[in-house]
Write a protein that holds these residues in place. Structure first.
Motif, mmCIF file in Angstrom:
data_model
loop_
_atom_site.group_PDB
_atom_site.id
_atom_site.type_symbol
_atom_site.label_atom_id
_atom_site.label_comp_id
_atom_site.label_asym_id
_atom_site.label_seq_id
_atom_site.Cartn_x
_atom_site.Cartn_y
_atom_site.Cartn_z
ATOM 1 N N ILE A 47 6.326 -0.572 -9.295
ATOM 2 C CA ILE A 47 5.710 -1.100 -8.067
ATOM 3 C C ILE A 47 6.092 -2.562 -7.834
ATOM 4 C CG2 ILE A 47 3.499 -1.722 -6.991
ATOM 5 C CD1 ILE A 47 2.423 0.960 -8.130
ATOM 6 N N LEU A 79 -0.654 -5.085 -14.652
ATOM 7 C CA LEU A 79 -1.141 -3.771 -14.203
ATOM 8 C C LEU A 79 -1.366 -2.824 -15.379
ATOM 9 C CD1 LEU A 79 1.001 -3.182 -10.978
ATOM 10 C CD2 LEU A 79 -1.443 -3.713 -11.109
ATOM 11 N N VAL A 98 2.502 1.696 -3.484
ATOM 12 C CA VAL A 98 1.499 2.166 -4.452
ATOM 13 C C VAL A 98 1.191 3.646 -4.229
ATOM 14 C CG1 VAL A 98 -0.931 1.960 -5.149
ATOM 15 C CG2 VAL A 98 0.475 -0.101 -4.876
ATOM 16 N N THR A 99 0.956 4.020 -2.981
ATOM 17 C CA THR A 99 0.644 5.418 -2.664
ATOM 18 C C THR A 99 1.783 6.348 -3.053
ATOM 19 O OG1 THR A 99 -0.782 4.736 -0.832
ATOM 20 C CG2 THR A 99 0.021 7.007 -0.804
ATOM 21 N N THR A 159 -4.400 -4.368 -4.649
ATOM 22 C CA THR A 159 -4.059 -3.091 -4.032
ATOM 23 C C THR A 159 -3.962 -1.979 -5.069
ATOM 24 O OG1 THR A 159 -2.807 -4.272 -2.324
ATOM 25 C CG2 THR A 159 -2.356 -1.926 -2.583
ATOM 26 N N ALA A 160 -3.274 -2.264 -6.186
ATOM 27 C CA ALA A 160 -2.914 -1.212 -7.139
ATOM 28 C C ALA A 160 -4.076 -0.733 -7.995
ATOM 29 C CB ALA A 160 -1.776 -1.697 -8.032
ATOM 30 N N HIS A 201 0.842 -1.207 0.000
ATOM 31 C CA HIS A 201 0.000 0.000 0.000
ATOM 32 C C HIS A 201 0.873 1.252 0.000
ATOM 33 C CE1 HIS A 201 -4.254 -1.108 0.330
ATOM 34 N NE2 HIS A 201 -3.861 -2.177 1.003
ATOM 35 N N GLU A 204 -0.826 -7.640 -5.040
ATOM 36 C CA GLU A 204 -0.375 -6.402 -5.656
ATOM 37 C C GLU A 204 -1.456 -5.810 -6.556
ATOM 38 O OE1 GLU A 204 4.245 -6.363 -6.389
ATOM 39 O OE2 GLU A 204 3.446 -8.318 -6.971
ATOM 40 N N PHE A 250 4.254 3.606 -12.982
ATOM 41 C CA PHE A 250 3.378 2.912 -12.036
ATOM 42 C C PHE A 250 3.482 1.389 -12.154
ATOM 43 C CE2 PHE A 250 -0.870 1.278 -10.759
ATOM 44 C CZ PHE A 250 -0.956 1.824 -9.484
ATOM 45 N N HIS A 273 3.956 6.027 -5.427
ATOM 46 C CA HIS A 273 4.033 6.195 -6.878
ATOM 47 C C HIS A 273 2.854 7.008 -7.413
ATOM 48 C CE1 HIS A 273 7.175 3.169 -6.475
ATOM 49 N NE2 HIS A 273 7.586 3.562 -7.663
#
Length: 398
Positions: A149, A247, A125-126, A361-362, A122, A358, A145, A128
Protein backbone atom coordinates in the motif's frame (compact mmCIF):
# COMPACT_ATOMS: atom_id res chain seq x y z
CA UNK A 1 35.13 -16.37 9.33
CA UNK A 2 32.52 -13.59 9.37
CA UNK A 3 32.31 -11.71 12.65
CA UNK A 4 28.80 -11.50 14.13
CA UNK A 5 27.78 -7.81 14.26
CA UNK A 6 26.90 -6.32 17.61
CA UNK A 7 23.55 -4.56 17.81
CA UNK A 8 24.03 -1.04 19.23
CA UNK A 9 22.34 -0.35 22.56
CA UNK A 10 19.90 2.16 21.03
CA UNK A 11 18.57 -0.47 18.56
CA UNK A 12 17.95 -3.25 21.08
CA UNK A 13 14.32 -4.23 21.60
CA UNK A 14 12.27 -6.89 23.30
CA UNK A 15 9.57 -7.16 20.65
CA UNK A 16 7.70 -3.84 21.02
CA UNK A 17 9.75 -2.51 23.90
CA UNK A 18 13.16 -0.89 24.21
CA UNK A 19 15.28 -3.08 26.49
CA UNK A 20 15.24 -2.25 30.24
CA UNK A 21 18.79 -0.87 30.07
CA UNK A 22 17.53 2.02 27.93
CA UNK A 23 14.81 2.87 30.44
CA UNK A 24 17.38 2.70 33.23
CA UNK A 25 19.60 5.10 31.31
CA UNK A 26 16.72 7.53 30.70
CA UNK A 27 15.48 7.40 34.31
CA UNK A 28 19.03 7.53 35.67
CA UNK A 29 21.92 9.57 34.25
CA UNK A 30 20.08 10.29 30.97
CA UNK A 31 23.23 10.13 28.82
CA UNK A 32 26.18 7.79 28.28
CA UNK A 33 28.91 6.94 25.80
CA UNK A 34 28.05 4.09 23.40
CA UNK A 35 29.43 2.56 20.23
CA UNK A 36 27.34 3.21 17.13
CA UNK A 37 26.47 0.77 14.35
CA UNK A 38 29.37 2.34 12.44
CA UNK A 39 31.83 1.42 15.19
CA UNK A 40 32.50 4.98 16.34
CA UNK A 41 31.80 6.34 19.86
CA UNK A 42 28.87 8.68 20.48
CA UNK A 43 26.92 10.20 23.33
CA UNK A 44 23.50 8.54 23.63
CA UNK A 45 20.74 10.95 24.72
CA UNK A 46 17.61 9.32 26.15
CA UNK A 47 15.25 11.78 27.88
CA UNK A 48 12.35 13.39 26.07
CA UNK A 49 13.31 16.98 26.94
CA UNK A 50 16.97 16.42 26.09
CA UNK A 51 16.15 14.84 22.71
CA UNK A 52 13.91 17.80 21.86
CA UNK A 53 16.77 20.10 22.83
CA UNK A 54 19.17 18.29 20.49
CA UNK A 55 16.68 18.20 17.61
CA UNK A 56 15.59 21.79 18.16
CA UNK A 57 19.06 23.33 17.96
CA UNK A 58 20.73 22.61 14.60
CA UNK A 59 23.21 25.39 15.30
CA UNK A 60 24.57 23.33 18.22
CA UNK A 61 24.02 19.83 16.82
CA UNK A 62 24.92 19.54 13.15
CA UNK A 63 23.77 16.86 10.71
CA UNK A 64 26.18 18.09 8.06
CA UNK A 65 29.32 17.89 10.21
CA UNK A 66 28.76 14.17 10.80
CA UNK A 67 29.12 13.79 7.05
CA UNK A 68 31.88 16.37 6.58
CA UNK A 69 34.05 14.78 9.28
CA UNK A 70 33.77 11.41 7.56
CA UNK A 71 32.26 9.73 10.63
CA UNK A 72 29.59 7.98 8.57
CA UNK A 73 31.45 7.79 5.26
CA UNK A 74 31.33 4.53 3.32
CA UNK A 75 34.74 2.90 2.81
CA UNK A 76 35.91 2.39 -0.73
CA UNK A 77 34.08 5.47 -2.01
CA UNK A 78 35.99 8.47 -3.25
CA UNK A 79 35.32 11.92 -1.85
CA UNK A 80 33.53 12.74 -5.11
CA UNK A 81 31.28 9.66 -4.82
CA UNK A 82 30.40 10.48 -1.22
CA UNK A 83 29.58 14.03 -2.23
CA UNK A 84 27.33 12.87 -5.08
CA UNK A 85 25.53 10.36 -2.83
CA UNK A 86 24.85 13.11 -0.29
CA UNK A 87 23.49 15.60 -2.83
CA UNK A 88 19.78 16.23 -2.29
CA UNK A 89 19.72 14.17 0.93
CA UNK A 90 18.04 16.73 3.16
CA UNK A 91 18.93 14.81 6.32
CA UNK A 92 22.63 15.27 5.51
CA UNK A 93 22.43 19.08 5.63
CA UNK A 94 21.84 21.93 8.07
CA UNK A 95 20.15 25.25 7.35
CA UNK A 96 20.43 27.10 5.02
CA UNK A 97 21.26 24.24 2.59
CA UNK A 98 18.58 22.03 4.16
CA UNK A 99 16.08 24.90 4.09
CA UNK A 100 16.61 25.47 0.36
CA UNK A 101 15.84 21.83 -0.48
CA UNK A 102 12.95 21.43 1.93
CA UNK A 103 11.20 24.60 0.78
CA UNK A 104 10.80 23.11 -2.69
CA UNK A 105 9.05 20.01 -1.35
CA UNK A 106 6.95 21.35 1.51
CA UNK A 107 3.95 22.42 -0.67
CA UNK A 108 3.60 18.82 -1.90
CA UNK A 109 3.18 17.40 1.61
CA UNK A 110 0.69 19.76 3.23
CA UNK A 111 -2.39 18.40 4.99
CA UNK A 112 -4.52 19.96 2.24
CA UNK A 113 -2.60 18.11 -0.49
CA UNK A 114 -2.92 14.87 1.47
CA UNK A 115 -6.70 15.29 1.65
CA UNK A 116 -6.71 15.51 -2.13
CA UNK A 117 -4.77 12.23 -2.30
CA UNK A 118 -6.96 10.48 0.29
CA UNK A 119 -9.60 9.05 -2.12
CA UNK A 120 -6.85 7.33 -4.11
CA UNK A 121 -5.38 5.86 -0.90
CA UNK A 122 -8.86 4.53 -0.01
CA UNK A 123 -8.98 2.83 -3.43
CA UNK A 124 -5.55 1.28 -2.97
CA UNK A 125 -6.42 -0.01 0.50
CA UNK A 126 -9.73 -1.44 -0.71
CA UNK A 127 -8.08 -3.16 -3.69
CA UNK A 128 -5.58 -4.92 -1.42
CA UNK A 129 -8.25 -5.96 1.07
CA UNK A 130 -10.34 -7.34 -1.82
CA UNK A 131 -7.33 -9.34 -3.01
CA UNK A 132 -6.73 -10.75 0.48
CA UNK A 133 -10.39 -11.72 0.79
CA UNK A 134 -10.43 -13.40 -2.64
CA UNK A 135 -7.31 -15.43 -1.91
CA UNK A 136 -8.50 -16.30 1.57
CA UNK A 137 -6.55 -17.00 4.73
CA UNK A 138 -3.83 -17.40 5.73
CA UNK A 139 -2.13 -14.27 4.45
CA UNK A 140 1.10 -12.45 5.15
CA UNK A 141 0.00 -9.01 6.27
CA UNK A 142 3.42 -7.55 5.40
CA UNK A 143 3.58 -8.83 1.81
CA UNK A 144 -0.16 -8.57 1.06
CA UNK A 145 -1.11 -5.32 2.78
CA UNK A 146 1.40 -3.34 4.83
CA UNK A 147 4.20 -3.16 2.25
CA UNK A 148 2.37 -2.78 -1.09
CA UNK A 149 0.00 0.00 0.00
CA UNK A 150 2.57 2.69 0.92
CA UNK A 151 4.82 1.46 -1.89
CA UNK A 152 2.11 2.05 -4.48
CA UNK A 153 1.22 5.43 -2.96
CA UNK A 154 4.80 6.72 -3.01
CA UNK A 155 5.36 5.30 -6.51
CA UNK A 156 2.34 7.16 -7.86
CA UNK A 157 3.29 10.32 -5.98
CA UNK A 158 6.88 10.31 -7.18
CA UNK A 159 6.39 8.86 -10.65
CA UNK A 160 8.26 5.61 -10.02
CA UNK A 161 7.07 2.53 -11.98
CA UNK A 162 5.29 0.23 -9.54
CA UNK A 163 6.51 -2.73 -11.60
CA UNK A 164 10.01 -1.98 -10.23
CA UNK A 165 8.90 -2.35 -6.61
CA UNK A 166 10.47 -5.76 -5.93
CA UNK A 167 13.91 -4.46 -6.82
CA UNK A 168 13.75 -1.21 -4.89
CA UNK A 169 12.10 -2.82 -1.86
CA UNK A 170 14.89 -5.41 -1.72
CA UNK A 171 17.57 -2.74 -2.05
CA UNK A 172 16.02 -0.41 0.51
CA UNK A 173 15.57 -3.13 3.15
CA UNK A 174 19.24 -4.09 2.71
CA UNK A 175 20.62 -0.56 2.67
CA UNK A 176 18.88 0.01 6.05
CA UNK A 177 20.37 -3.19 7.50
CA UNK A 178 23.27 -2.16 9.75
CA UNK A 179 24.49 -5.76 9.97
CA UNK A 180 25.72 -5.49 6.37
CA UNK A 181 29.30 -4.29 5.84
CA UNK A 182 29.50 -0.64 4.88
CA UNK A 183 31.01 -1.45 1.51
CA UNK A 184 27.98 -3.61 0.62
CA UNK A 185 25.60 -0.88 1.71
CA UNK A 186 27.60 1.60 -0.37
CA UNK A 187 27.21 -0.63 -3.43
CA UNK A 188 23.45 -0.77 -2.83
CA UNK A 189 23.43 3.03 -2.68
CA UNK A 190 25.23 3.10 -6.03
CA UNK A 191 22.57 0.82 -7.50
CA UNK A 192 19.79 3.04 -6.11
CA UNK A 193 21.49 6.08 -7.56
CA UNK A 194 21.86 4.49 -10.99
CA UNK A 195 18.19 3.43 -11.01
CA UNK A 196 16.90 6.81 -9.89
CA UNK A 197 19.26 8.58 -12.29
CA UNK A 198 17.43 6.89 -15.18
CA UNK A 199 14.06 8.03 -13.85
CA UNK A 200 15.31 11.58 -13.38
CA UNK A 201 16.63 11.60 -16.95
CA UNK A 202 13.18 10.52 -18.20
CA UNK A 203 11.48 13.18 -16.09
CA UNK A 204 13.80 15.84 -17.49
CA UNK A 205 13.02 14.75 -21.05
CA UNK A 206 9.25 14.61 -20.43
CA UNK A 207 8.15 15.93 -17.03
CA UNK A 208 4.82 14.46 -15.93
CA UNK A 209 2.32 15.53 -13.26
CA UNK A 210 4.07 13.55 -10.51
CA UNK A 211 6.49 14.93 -7.92
CA UNK A 212 9.59 14.35 -10.02
CA UNK A 213 7.96 16.14 -12.94
CA UNK A 214 6.99 19.04 -10.68
CA UNK A 215 10.55 19.38 -9.39
CA UNK A 216 11.91 19.40 -12.94
CA UNK A 217 9.35 21.95 -14.20
CA UNK A 218 9.37 24.32 -11.24
CA UNK A 219 12.87 23.93 -9.81
CA UNK A 220 14.92 22.40 -12.61
CA UNK A 221 17.12 25.49 -12.83
CA UNK A 222 17.82 25.40 -9.08
CA UNK A 223 18.47 21.67 -8.61
CA UNK A 224 21.36 19.69 -10.02
CA UNK A 225 20.77 16.21 -11.41
CA UNK A 226 22.55 14.78 -8.36
CA UNK A 227 20.19 16.68 -6.07
CA UNK A 228 17.11 15.46 -7.95
CA UNK A 229 18.39 11.89 -7.65
CA UNK A 230 19.09 12.30 -3.93
CA UNK A 231 15.69 13.82 -3.18
CA UNK A 232 13.90 11.05 -5.07
CA UNK A 233 15.95 8.33 -3.37
CA UNK A 234 15.21 9.69 0.09
CA UNK A 235 11.48 10.05 -0.57
CA UNK A 236 11.19 6.60 -2.14
CA UNK A 237 12.93 4.79 0.73
CA UNK A 238 11.36 6.81 3.54
CA UNK A 239 7.96 6.85 1.86
CA UNK A 240 7.39 3.11 1.98
CA UNK A 241 9.76 1.71 4.64
CA UNK A 242 8.38 3.67 7.58
CA UNK A 243 4.64 3.45 6.89
CA UNK A 244 4.75 -0.21 5.89
CA UNK A 245 6.45 -1.17 9.14
CA UNK A 246 4.00 0.94 11.13
CA UNK A 247 1.06 -0.84 9.48
CA UNK A 248 2.34 -4.34 10.21
CA UNK A 249 3.82 -3.71 13.66
CA UNK A 250 0.87 -1.49 14.60
CA UNK A 251 -1.61 -4.22 13.64
CA UNK A 252 0.31 -6.73 15.75
CA UNK A 253 0.35 -4.30 18.69
CA UNK A 254 -3.42 -3.80 18.46
CA UNK A 255 -4.14 -7.52 18.18
CA UNK A 256 -1.89 -8.20 21.17
CA UNK A 257 -4.03 -5.70 23.15
CA UNK A 258 -7.62 -6.95 22.75
CA UNK A 259 -9.06 -4.13 24.87
CA UNK A 260 -7.48 -1.53 22.58
CA UNK A 261 -8.44 -3.14 19.27
CA UNK A 262 -11.94 -3.71 20.65
CA UNK A 263 -12.24 -0.05 21.56
CA UNK A 264 -11.07 1.04 18.11
CA UNK A 265 -13.53 -1.30 16.41
CA UNK A 266 -16.38 -0.02 18.58
CA UNK A 267 -15.38 3.63 18.23
CA UNK A 268 -13.52 4.08 14.91
CA UNK A 269 -13.62 7.85 15.38
CA UNK A 270 -10.71 7.30 17.78
CA UNK A 271 -8.39 6.49 14.87
CA UNK A 272 -6.46 9.78 14.94
CA UNK A 273 -5.59 9.34 18.62
CA UNK A 274 -4.83 5.66 18.02
CA UNK A 275 -2.36 6.48 15.25
CA UNK A 276 -0.52 8.97 17.48
CA UNK A 277 -0.33 6.46 20.31
CA UNK A 278 0.99 3.72 18.05
CA UNK A 279 3.61 6.12 16.67
CA UNK A 280 4.70 7.02 20.21
CA UNK A 281 4.60 3.52 21.67
CA UNK A 282 6.31 1.75 18.77
CA UNK A 283 8.87 4.40 17.70
CA UNK A 284 9.94 2.29 14.75
CA UNK A 285 12.76 4.69 13.79
CA UNK A 286 15.30 3.98 16.51
CA UNK A 287 17.09 7.33 16.39
CA UNK A 288 17.17 10.63 14.64
CA UNK A 289 20.10 11.35 12.35
CA UNK A 290 23.45 11.37 14.10
CA UNK A 291 24.76 14.83 14.88
CA UNK A 292 28.05 16.48 15.73
CA UNK A 293 28.37 19.21 18.34
CA UNK A 294 29.51 22.55 16.94
CA UNK A 295 30.62 23.86 20.34
CA UNK A 296 30.88 22.73 23.95
CA UNK A 297 27.40 21.97 25.26
CA UNK A 298 25.83 20.44 28.37
CA UNK A 299 23.16 17.71 28.28
CA UNK A 300 21.77 15.97 31.38
CA UNK A 301 24.62 17.43 33.44
CA UNK A 302 27.27 16.06 31.07
CA UNK A 303 29.63 18.46 29.31
CA UNK A 304 30.22 17.45 25.69
CA UNK A 305 33.05 19.01 23.76
CA UNK A 306 32.88 20.42 20.25
CA UNK A 307 33.17 17.89 17.42
CA UNK A 308 31.64 14.94 19.30
CA UNK A 309 28.97 12.62 17.91
CA UNK A 310 25.49 12.60 19.49
CA UNK A 311 22.71 10.07 18.89
CA UNK A 312 19.18 10.14 20.37
CA UNK A 313 17.09 7.10 21.28
CA UNK A 314 13.50 7.83 20.26
CA UNK A 315 12.10 4.62 21.76
CA UNK A 316 13.28 5.56 25.25
CA UNK A 317 12.38 9.25 24.91
CA UNK A 318 8.84 8.49 23.72
CA UNK A 319 8.29 6.38 26.83
CA UNK A 320 9.58 9.04 29.19
CA UNK A 321 7.22 9.59 32.17
CA UNK A 322 7.78 13.30 31.53
CA UNK A 323 5.86 12.88 28.25
CA UNK A 324 3.05 10.54 29.25
CA UNK A 325 1.55 9.03 32.37
CA UNK A 326 2.18 5.29 32.58
CA UNK A 327 4.13 5.50 29.30
CA UNK A 328 4.80 1.76 28.98
CA UNK A 329 1.06 1.12 28.49
CA UNK A 330 -0.50 1.26 25.02
CA UNK A 331 -3.56 3.51 25.37
CA UNK A 332 -5.26 4.64 22.16
CA UNK A 333 -7.34 7.21 24.05
CA UNK A 334 -4.17 9.16 24.84
CA UNK A 335 -3.49 10.63 21.40
CA UNK A 336 -0.44 12.73 22.27
CA UNK A 337 0.78 14.46 19.12
CA UNK A 338 3.96 15.94 20.63
CA UNK A 339 5.85 12.63 20.56
CA UNK A 340 9.16 12.32 18.72
CA UNK A 341 8.35 9.53 16.27
CA UNK A 342 8.58 12.04 13.41
CA UNK A 343 11.46 13.91 14.98
CA UNK A 344 11.32 17.58 15.97
CA UNK A 345 12.55 20.92 14.71
CA UNK A 346 13.84 21.69 11.22
CA UNK A 347 14.21 18.00 10.33
CA UNK A 348 10.70 17.01 11.45
CA UNK A 349 9.53 14.36 8.97
CA UNK A 350 8.33 16.02 5.77
CA UNK A 351 6.07 13.05 4.99
CA UNK A 352 4.31 12.98 8.37
CA UNK A 353 0.93 14.14 6.93
CA UNK A 354 1.11 11.39 4.28
CA UNK A 355 2.05 8.68 6.79
CA UNK A 356 -0.72 9.72 9.16
CA UNK A 357 -3.29 9.74 6.36
CA UNK A 358 -2.26 6.28 5.14
CA UNK A 359 -2.51 4.81 8.65
CA UNK A 360 -5.76 6.63 9.38
CA UNK A 361 -7.19 4.99 6.25
CA UNK A 362 -5.62 1.52 6.43
CA UNK A 363 -6.07 0.48 10.07
CA UNK A 364 -9.87 0.98 10.29
CA UNK A 365 -10.44 -0.54 6.84
CA UNK A 366 -8.46 -3.66 7.79
CA UNK A 367 -10.25 -4.09 11.12
CA UNK A 368 -13.65 -3.51 9.50
CA UNK A 369 -13.07 -6.00 6.71
CA UNK A 370 -11.74 -8.75 8.97
CA UNK A 371 -13.40 -8.49 12.40
CA UNK A 372 -11.87 -11.84 13.41
CA UNK A 373 -8.34 -11.01 12.26
CA UNK A 374 -5.75 -12.93 14.26
CA UNK A 375 -2.05 -13.75 14.17
CA UNK A 376 -1.51 -17.45 13.51
CA UNK A 377 1.98 -17.91 14.99
CA UNK A 378 4.01 -16.82 17.98
CA UNK A 379 7.25 -17.26 16.02
CA UNK A 380 7.71 -13.79 14.54
CA UNK A 381 10.82 -12.44 12.84
CA UNK A 382 11.54 -8.86 13.90
CA UNK A 383 13.91 -6.69 11.83
CA UNK A 384 16.38 -6.21 14.67
CA UNK A 385 19.26 -4.80 12.61
CA UNK A 386 17.20 -2.45 10.48
CA UNK A 387 17.34 1.33 10.88
CA UNK A 388 13.53 1.11 10.63
CA UNK A 389 12.20 -1.50 13.07
CA UNK A 390 9.44 -3.86 12.02
CA UNK A 391 8.49 -7.37 10.96
CA UNK A 392 9.70 -9.45 8.04
CA UNK A 393 6.35 -11.24 7.89
CA UNK A 394 3.07 -11.32 9.82
CA UNK A 395 1.00 -14.49 9.13
CA UNK A 396 -2.69 -13.80 9.81
CA UNK A 397 -6.07 -15.47 9.36
CA UNK A 398 -9.70 -14.43 9.85
Amino acid sequence: MTETPVLPLYMRRDEFNPIPELAELRDGPGIRKVTTAFGVPAWLVSRFADVRFVFGNPDLFSNQRAQDLGLLRSPGLSEEENKRLRAGQMLAFDPPDHTRLRRMLTPEFTVRRMRRLEPRVHEIVTDHLDAMQRTGPPADLVADFALPIPSLVICELLGVPYADRADFQHRSSRVLDVSLPLDQRAELQREFRAYMGELVARAKADPGEDLLGMLVREHGADLSTDELVGIANLLLIAGHETTSNMLSLGTLALLRHPDQVGLLRAEPERIDAAVEELLRWLSIVHTGTMKVTTTEVEIAGQTIGAGELVVCTLAAANRDPALAEDPERLDITRGLANHLAFGHGVHHCLGAPLARMEMRTAFPALLRRFPDLRVVTDELDFRAFSVVYGLRALPVAW
